[in-house]
Design a protein around this motif. Structure first.
Motif, PDB file in Angstrom:
ATOM      1  N   ASP A 102      37.372  23.642  -0.403  1.00  0.00           N
ATOM      2  CA  ASP A 102      37.496  22.406   0.380  1.00  0.00           C
ATOM      3  C   ASP A 102      37.570  22.721   1.874  1.00  0.00           C
ATOM      4  OD1 ASP A 102      37.399  20.735  -1.820  1.00  0.00           O
ATOM      5  OD2 ASP A 102      39.573  20.477  -1.953  1.00  0.00           O
ATOM      6  N   GLU A 103      38.346  23.746   2.229  1.00  0.00           N
ATOM      7  CA  GLU A 103      38.455  24.135   3.630  1.00  0.00           C
ATOM      8  C   GLU A 103      37.109  24.673   4.141  1.00  0.00           C
ATOM      9  OE1 GLU A 103      41.310  26.717   6.619  1.00  0.00           O
ATOM     10  OE2 GLU A 103      41.457  27.075   4.469  1.00  0.00           O
ATOM     11  N   PHE A 104      36.424  25.462   3.314  1.00  0.00           N
ATOM     12  CA  PHE A 104      35.098  25.966   3.660  1.00  0.00           C
ATOM     13  C   PHE A 104      34.167  24.786   3.958  1.00  0.00           C
ATOM     14  CE2 PHE A 104      30.789  27.233   2.543  1.00  0.00           C
ATOM     15  CZ  PHE A 104      30.658  28.480   3.141  1.00  0.00           C
ATOM     16  N   ASN A 105      34.164  23.790   3.064  1.00  0.00           N
ATOM     17  CA  ASN A 105      33.307  22.615   3.256  1.00  0.00           C
ATOM     18  C   ASN A 105      33.633  21.880   4.556  1.00  0.00           C
ATOM     19  OD1 ASN A 105      31.667  22.818   0.956  1.00  0.00           O
ATOM     20  ND2 ASN A 105      33.160  21.757  -0.318  1.00  0.00           N
ATOM     21  N   ALA A 106      34.904  21.870   4.942  1.00  0.00           N
ATOM     22  CA  ALA A 106      35.311  21.190   6.176  1.00  0.00           C
ATOM     23  C   ALA A 106      34.727  21.867   7.416  1.00  0.00           C
ATOM     24  CB  ALA A 106      36.842  21.144   6.267  1.00  0.00           C
ATOM     25  N   HIS A 107      34.283  23.114   7.284  1.00  0.00           N
ATOM     26  CA  HIS A 107      33.719  23.856   8.414  1.00  0.00           C
ATOM     27  C   HIS A 107      32.186  23.930   8.372  1.00  0.00           C
ATOM     28  CE1 HIS A 107      37.511  25.132  10.230  1.00  0.00           C
ATOM     29  NE2 HIS A 107      37.962  25.076   8.999  1.00  0.00           N
ATOM     30  N   LEU A 108      31.572  23.215   7.424  1.00  0.00           N
ATOM     31  CA  LEU A 108      30.111  23.104   7.427  1.00  0.00           C
ATOM     32  C   LEU A 108      29.700  22.286   8.647  1.00  0.00           C
ATOM     33  CD1 LEU A 108      29.298  22.203   3.707  1.00  0.00           C
ATOM     34  CD2 LEU A 108      28.817  24.342   4.847  1.00  0.00           C
ATOM     35  N   VAL A 109      28.594  22.638   9.247  1.00  0.00           N
ATOM     36  CA  VAL A 109      28.067  21.906  10.391  1.00  0.00           C
ATOM     37  C   VAL A 109      26.719  21.333   9.970  1.00  0.00           C
ATOM     38  CG1 VAL A 109      27.297  22.078  12.780  1.00  0.00           C
ATOM     39  CG2 VAL A 109      29.281  23.413  12.011  1.00  0.00           C
ATOM     40  N   GLY A 110      26.590  20.023   9.996  1.00  0.00           N
ATOM     41  CA  GLY A 110      25.349  19.393   9.562  1.00  0.00           C
ATOM     42  C   GLY A 110      25.314  19.269   8.048  1.00  0.00           C
TER      43      GLY A 110
END
Length: 119
Positions: A102-110
């Motif tokens: 979930d935290e990884f997904n929060a740092h996706l750009v675009g």
């Protein structure tokens, strides 16, 4: 501009099958789905060639179709995950524990995009 708009990003790829891709589509192309209990690690890869080999040589025989996706993640955030060499010199991946997805997904750009399809 916000910090998110100016942050340096790293391009990652992920080979995937149709079930996972459908869950990505359902997220609006903005998140990777939670891992299954037998999948303790989410592993994006660092080069398109490696992703192509997995999609073509593993996903196609396993599910009839394989996709290669490409996406951007904030580089500073990714620094917490050491690059893992899973075989040859260009077989590089990151190992993201399932509980951090979930935290990884929060740092996706675009958005997450499909760049190749194999059948």
């Amino acid at each position: 501009m916000t910090a998110a708009n100016t942050a340096r990003t790293t391009t990652l790829w992920r080979p995937t099958g149709p079930e996972e891709l459908e869950l990505v589509r359902a997220s609006g192309w903005r998140a990777w789905p939670p891992r299954l209990p037998e999948q303790p690690i989410f592993y994006p890869v660092l080069n398109e060639d490696y992703a192509i080999r997995i999609a073509r040589d593993w996903n196609v025989p396993h599910s009839g179709v394989g996709y290669v996706t490409r996406f951007e993640v904030e580089s500073d955030f990714l620094s917490r995950y050491p690059v893992r060499q899973a075989g040859g010199e260009t077989i590089l991946e990151l190992w993201v524990p399932a509980e951090e997805l979930d935290e990884f997904n929060a740092h996706l750009v675009g958005t997450i995009g499909v760049v190749r399809e194999f059948r």
